[in-house]
Design a protein around this motif. Structure first.
Motif, PDB file in Angstrom:
ATOM      1  N   PHE A 129      39.715  20.848   6.497  1.00 54.66           N
ATOM      2  CA  PHE A 129      39.588  21.142   5.583  1.00 54.66           C
ATOM      3  C   PHE A 129      40.389  20.868   4.810  1.00 54.66           C
ATOM      4  CE2 PHE A 129      36.165  24.307   6.893  1.00 54.66           C
ATOM      5  CZ  PHE A 129      35.461  23.545   6.618  1.00 54.66           C
ATOM      6  N   ALA A 130      42.085  21.087   5.454  1.00 55.20           N
ATOM      7  CA  ALA A 130      43.328  20.608   5.034  1.00 55.20           C
ATOM      8  C   ALA A 130      43.813  18.802   5.025  1.00 55.20           C
ATOM      9  CB  ALA A 130      44.362  20.714   5.901  1.00 55.20           C
ATOM     10  N   ARG A 131      43.098  18.157   6.063  1.00 55.60           N
ATOM     11  CA  ARG A 131      42.508  16.837   5.472  1.00 55.60           C
ATOM     12  C   ARG A 131      41.602  16.306   4.831  1.00 55.60           C
ATOM     13  NH1 ARG A 131      41.265  14.877  11.684  1.00 55.60           N
ATOM     14  NH2 ARG A 131      41.664  13.281  10.889  1.00 55.60           N
ATOM     15  N   ASP A 132      40.685  17.211   4.425  1.00 52.71           N
ATOM     16  CA  ASP A 132      39.686  16.883   3.245  1.00 52.71           C
ATOM     17  C   ASP A 132      40.694  17.155   2.238  1.00 52.71           C
ATOM     18  OD1 ASP A 132      37.452  16.366   5.270  1.00 52.71           O
ATOM     19  OD2 ASP A 132      36.789  18.812   4.678  1.00 52.71           O
ATOM     20  N   ARG A 133      40.871  18.133   1.625  1.00 54.73           N
ATOM     21  CA  ARG A 133      42.029  18.121   0.779  1.00 54.73           C
ATOM     22  C   ARG A 133      43.515  17.243   0.408  1.00 54.73           C
ATOM     23  NH1 ARG A 133      46.190  22.281   1.846  1.00 54.73           N
ATOM     24  NH2 ARG A 133      46.849  20.363   3.598  1.00 54.73           N
ATOM     25  N   ASP A 134      44.190  17.202   1.944  1.00 53.48           N
ATOM     26  CA  ASP A 134      44.826  15.611   1.302  1.00 53.48           C
ATOM     27  C   ASP A 134      43.940  13.911   1.737  1.00 53.48           C
ATOM     28  OD1 ASP A 134      46.380  17.181   1.868  1.00 53.48           O
ATOM     29  OD2 ASP A 134      46.922  16.742   4.215  1.00 53.48           O
ATOM     30  N   ARG A 135      42.853  13.693   1.897  1.00 53.81           N
ATOM     31  CA  ARG A 135      42.016  12.647   2.070  1.00 53.81           C
ATOM     32  C   ARG A 135      41.744  12.288  -0.251  1.00 53.81           C
ATOM     33  NH1 ARG A 135      38.607  11.360   7.760  1.00 53.81           N
ATOM     34  NH2 ARG A 135      40.395  11.783   8.240  1.00 53.81           N
ATOM     35  N   ILE A 136      41.264  13.574  -0.320  1.00 50.94           N
ATOM     36  CA  ILE A 136      41.488  13.345  -1.530  1.00 50.94           C
ATOM     37  C   ILE A 136      42.465  13.528  -2.796  1.00 50.94           C
ATOM     38  CG2 ILE A 136      39.942  14.767  -3.942  1.00 50.94           C
ATOM     39  CD1 ILE A 136      39.024  16.338  -1.262  1.00 50.94           C
ATOM     40  N   LEU A 137      43.295  14.187  -2.654  1.00 48.77           N
ATOM     41  CA  LEU A 137      44.836  13.720  -2.543  1.00 48.77           C
ATOM     42  C   LEU A 137      44.888  12.068  -3.293  1.00 48.77           C
ATOM     43  CD1 LEU A 137      46.179  16.083  -4.593  1.00 48.77           C
ATOM     44  CD2 LEU A 137      47.295  16.130  -2.724  1.00 48.77           C
ATOM     45  N   HIS A 138      44.672  11.542  -1.966  1.00 49.29           N
ATOM     46  CA  HIS A 138      45.683  10.553  -1.878  1.00 49.29           C
ATOM     47  C   HIS A 138      44.208   9.514  -1.948  1.00 49.29           C
ATOM     48  CE1 HIS A 138      49.413  11.489  -0.368  1.00 49.29           C
ATOM     49  NE2 HIS A 138      48.421  12.407   0.592  1.00 49.29           N
ATOM     50  N   SER A 139      43.369   9.687  -2.695  1.00 47.62           N
ATOM     51  CA  SER A 139      42.204   8.809  -3.131  1.00 47.62           C
ATOM     52  C   SER A 139      42.167   8.376  -4.386  1.00 47.62           C
ATOM     53  CB  SER A 139      41.253   9.193  -3.659  1.00 47.62           C
ATOM     54  OG  SER A 139      40.725  10.227  -4.399  1.00 47.62           O
ATOM     55  N   SER A 140      42.522   6.342  -4.535  1.00 43.75           N
ATOM     56  CA  SER A 140      42.737   6.230  -6.260  1.00 43.75           C
ATOM     57  C   SER A 140      41.631   6.998  -6.928  1.00 43.75           C
ATOM     58  CB  SER A 140      42.206   4.585  -5.801  1.00 43.75           C
ATOM     59  OG  SER A 140      42.890   3.652  -4.127  1.00 43.75           O
ATOM     60  N   ALA A 141      40.116   7.079  -6.865  1.00 44.73           N
ATOM     61  CA  ALA A 141      39.739   7.952  -7.969  1.00 44.73           C
ATOM     62  C   ALA A 141      40.260   9.693  -8.506  1.00 44.73           C
ATOM     63  CB  ALA A 141      38.353   8.489  -7.570  1.00 44.73           C
ATOM     64  N   PHE A 142      40.994   9.674  -7.415  1.00 47.06           N
ATOM     65  CA  PHE A 142      41.513  11.670  -8.082  1.00 47.06           C
ATOM     66  C   PHE A 142      42.903  10.886  -9.093  1.00 47.06           C
ATOM     67  CE2 PHE A 142      44.903  14.514  -7.616  1.00 47.06           C
ATOM     68  CZ  PHE A 142      44.509  15.441  -7.594  1.00 47.06           C
ATOM     69  N   ARG A 143      43.828  10.012  -8.260  1.00 51.66           N
ATOM     70  CA  ARG A 143      44.794   9.576  -9.721  1.00 51.66           C
ATOM     71  C   ARG A 143      43.882   9.231 -10.721  1.00 51.66           C
ATOM     72  NH1 ARG A 143      46.365   7.002  -4.462  1.00 51.66           N
ATOM     73  NH2 ARG A 143      46.084   5.022  -5.185  1.00 51.66           N
ATOM     74  N   ARG A 144      42.598   8.110 -11.191  1.00 49.27           N
ATOM     75  CA  ARG A 144      42.238   7.988 -12.279  1.00 49.27           C
ATOM     76  C   ARG A 144      41.951   8.845 -13.173  1.00 49.27           C
ATOM     77  NH1 ARG A 144      39.832   4.228  -8.496  1.00 49.27           N
ATOM     78  NH2 ARG A 144      37.886   5.211  -8.822  1.00 49.27           N
ATOM     79  N   LEU A 145      41.939  10.133 -12.331  1.00 48.58           N
ATOM     80  CA  LEU A 145      41.583  11.915 -13.173  1.00 48.58           C
ATOM     81  C   LEU A 145      42.486  11.972 -14.385  1.00 48.58           C
ATOM     82  CD1 LEU A 145      40.478  13.645 -10.833  1.00 48.58           C
ATOM     83  CD2 LEU A 145      39.209  12.441 -12.228  1.00 48.58           C
ATOM     84  N   SER A 146      43.910  11.147 -14.151  1.00 49.01           N
ATOM     85  CA  SER A 146      45.082  11.318 -14.779  1.00 49.01           C
ATOM     86  C   SER A 146      44.904  10.244 -16.657  1.00 49.01           C
ATOM     87  CB  SER A 146      46.359  10.665 -14.546  1.00 49.01           C
ATOM     88  OG  SER A 146      46.442   9.492 -14.123  1.00 49.01           O
ATOM     89  N   GLY A 147      43.679   9.218 -16.804  1.00 51.80           N
ATOM     90  CA  GLY A 147      43.702   8.537 -17.700  1.00 51.80           C
ATOM     91  C   GLY A 147      42.554   8.458 -17.799  1.00 51.80           C
ATOM     92  N   LYS A 148      41.974   9.994 -17.805  1.00 49.08           N
ATOM     93  CA  LYS A 148      40.603  10.132 -18.473  1.00 49.08           C
ATOM     94  C   LYS A 148      41.170  12.137 -18.729  1.00 49.08           C
ATOM     95  CE  LYS A 148      37.810   8.002 -14.666  1.00 49.08           C
ATOM     96  NZ  LYS A 148      36.435   8.590 -13.420  1.00 49.08           N
ATOM     97  N   MET A 149      40.436  12.019 -20.263  1.00 47.40           N
ATOM     98  CA  MET A 149      40.729  12.599 -21.119  1.00 47.40           C
ATOM     99  C   MET A 149      40.051  14.170 -20.556  1.00 47.40           C
ATOM    100  SD  MET A 149      43.591  12.658 -22.436  1.00 47.40           S
ATOM    101  CE  MET A 149      44.140  11.336 -21.180  1.00 47.40           C
ATOM    102  N   GLN A 150      40.494  15.126 -20.957  1.00 54.53           N
ATOM    103  CA  GLN A 150      38.587  16.546 -21.069  1.00 54.53           C
ATOM    104  C   GLN A 150      37.824  16.728 -21.894  1.00 54.53           C
ATOM    105  OE1 GLN A 150      38.543  17.654 -18.307  1.00 54.53           O
ATOM    106  NE2 GLN A 150      37.538  19.437 -18.714  1.00 54.53           N
ATOM    107  N   VAL A 151      38.490  16.549 -23.128  1.00 55.00           N
ATOM    108  CA  VAL A 151      38.269  16.921 -24.064  1.00 55.00           C
ATOM    109  C   VAL A 151      37.745  15.292 -25.429  1.00 55.00           C
ATOM    110  CG1 VAL A 151      36.939  18.500 -25.879  1.00 55.00           C
ATOM    111  CG2 VAL A 151      36.874  19.357 -23.906  1.00 55.00           C
ATOM    112  N   PHE A 152      39.866  15.462 -25.480  1.00 58.06           N
ATOM    113  CA  PHE A 152      39.747  15.615 -27.201  1.00 58.06           C
ATOM    114  C   PHE A 152      40.273  14.064 -26.635  1.00 58.06           C
ATOM    115  CE2 PHE A 152      40.446  19.489 -27.584  1.00 58.06           C
ATOM    116  CZ  PHE A 152      39.924  20.259 -28.570  1.00 58.06           C
ATOM    117  N   THR A 153      39.626  12.474 -27.167  1.00 58.57           N
ATOM    118  CA  THR A 153      39.984  11.014 -26.739  1.00 58.57           C
ATOM    119  C   THR A 153      40.552  10.925 -27.610  1.00 58.57           C
ATOM    120  OG1 THR A 153      37.142  10.994 -27.539  1.00 58.57           O
ATOM    121  CG2 THR A 153      37.570  11.162 -25.321  1.00 58.57           C
ATOM    122  N   GLY A 154      40.827   9.493 -27.744  1.00 57.76           N
ATOM    123  CA  GLY A 154      41.690   8.513 -28.574  1.00 57.76           C
ATOM    124  C   GLY A 154      43.203   9.548 -28.764  1.00 57.76           C
TER     125      GLY A 154
END
Length: 385
Positions: free
Chosen positions: A46-71
């Motif tokens: 599960f530590a390996r899973d955590r690291d794989r998720i953390l280093h994935s492209s999809a995870f990084r893209r979450l920084s550019g997706k707003m939670q509730v308030f857009t624009g």
């Protein structure tokens, strides 16, 4: 992989045996991965899973997706990434107190929102409406498509090849109604689900107050907020309270976490010595107290009407909805405009599903730029993400 005679997974297994409750999910009991791989010398599965998720492209893209308030409303407020870290922090804290598997809990928390589309809640609404012919859109189900198919980080297999416990836990989120009866999900899965709702209840209050969509007077009509404010007053004494908003958010989280841990600790006492499989067979489900469940339901109903349907938010959400809808129509009617790897996926999946995948993977800003290109009279394929 270079191995050392001094390093093997027994160290990891021994640590878990000493620290974890019997009913925690132990790494040695994992059902493995879809594609078999050798064990790592010093990390559990599960530590390996955590690291794989953390280093994935999809995870990084979450920084550019707003939670509730857009624009413009969302520039200085929660993103999917910051929300994910808040959920992971709460969930891991509770896992430590309850002696559950922290690595599994953290990995489940990091992956839980990885399938969210751009533009917050309205992005999901738009895609779900556009994809009715193929059953709509679910960000929880799309998360599995990402980690099992779309991520390309290894030569030997598609996706991230995560442990089955991670995949099964995300599948529970995609099928919550079915998971609510019969055999219960892993306790670690339940912790992440509870932490998710605790985090967004508190930080939606925080962001809405900071934006001026709510006032403390309006919130003070709610039982859970009154309880939190009484606790703050007891701790800080008479007189004006500085940083009232920040203290309220902290107290809302602490109140919810404390109640959940007290209820969970009491619930788990009879299961000492039993395994994670035993406790699932017994259908154990961890919950807040009856009082706090009622108070949280009141808060969430209030936030739905006062924040998510706020007059300042509706036109922003409506514009974002129509951008996604327009892009979907352009691409569904002309699949040649999809990036190459998505055009190839059209050979095996309905066009609506593939267009939905492409749009759902975008960040808010990337979707804005591709929308301009898709609707400016150009004919070439859009960019991949």
């Amino acid at each position: 992989m270079i191995t050392s005679p001094m390093l093997d997974t027994r160290r990891y297994d021994d640590r878990e045996h000493l620290l974890l409750a019997s009913y925690a999910m132990h790494g040695r009991d994992t059902k493995g991965r879809p594609f078999q791989e050798p064990e790592h010398t010093y990390r559990g599965p599960f530590a390996r899973d955590r690291d794989r998720i953390l280093h994935s492209s999809a995870f990084r893209r979450l920084s550019g997706k707003m939670q509730v308030f857009t624009g413009e409303m969302g520039i200085y407020h929660r993103t999917r990434l910051t929300h994910t870290f808040e959920v992971a922090s709460i969930a891991r804290t509770m896992a430590r107190v309850l002696r559950l598997n922290e690595d599994l809990t953290e990995a489940l928390a990091l992956v839980h929102d990885i399938g969210h589309p751009p533009y917050g809640h309205c992005g999901e609404d738009a895609l779900s409406d556009c994809m009715q012919r193929v059953g709509g859109f679910s960000h929880n189900a799309f998360a599995l498509v990402i980690v099992e198919q779309l991520e390309k980080r290894y030569e030997s297999f598609p996706g991230l090849n995560l442990s089955r416990e991670i995949l099964d836990g995300q599948d529970v989120r995609a099928h919550k109604a079915e998971a609510a009866v019969g055999r219960s999900p892993l306790l670690e899965v339940q912790l992440v689900d509870a932490s998710d709702s605790m985090a967004y209840d508190a930080h939606d209050v925080d962001d809405a107050l900071q934006l001026g969509l709510l006032t403390m007077r309006e919130l003070s009509e709610l039982a859970i907020v009154r309880r939190a404010m009484n606790s703050i007053a007891a701790k800080h004494g008479p007189g004006p309270i500085r940083q009232e908003r920040q203290l309220l958010v902290h107290e809302l989280i602490d109140l919810q976490v404390t109640d959940f841990l007290e209820e969970a600790t009491e619930c788990l006492i009879p299961f000492s010595g039993q395994s994670s499989s035993d406790i699932r067979d017994a259908g154990v489900r961890l919950e807040h107290s009856d009082q706090l469940r009622r108070e949280r339901a009141e808060l969430e109903a209030f936030l739905f009407e006062a924040v998510y349907r706020h007059p300042r938010l509706i036109p922003v959400r409506r514009a974002a909805y129509h951008r996604l809808q327009d892009m979907f129509e352009v691409l569904a009617s002309n699949p040649s405009r999809l990036p190459l790897r998505f055009r190839r996926r059209c050979d095996h999946h309905p066009i609506e599903s593939i267009v939905g995948e492409y749009l759902a993977g975008m960040t808010d800003a990337f979707c804005d730029s591709q929308y301009r290109y898709a609707t400016d009279g150009s004919t070439g394929p859009l960019a991949d993400w």
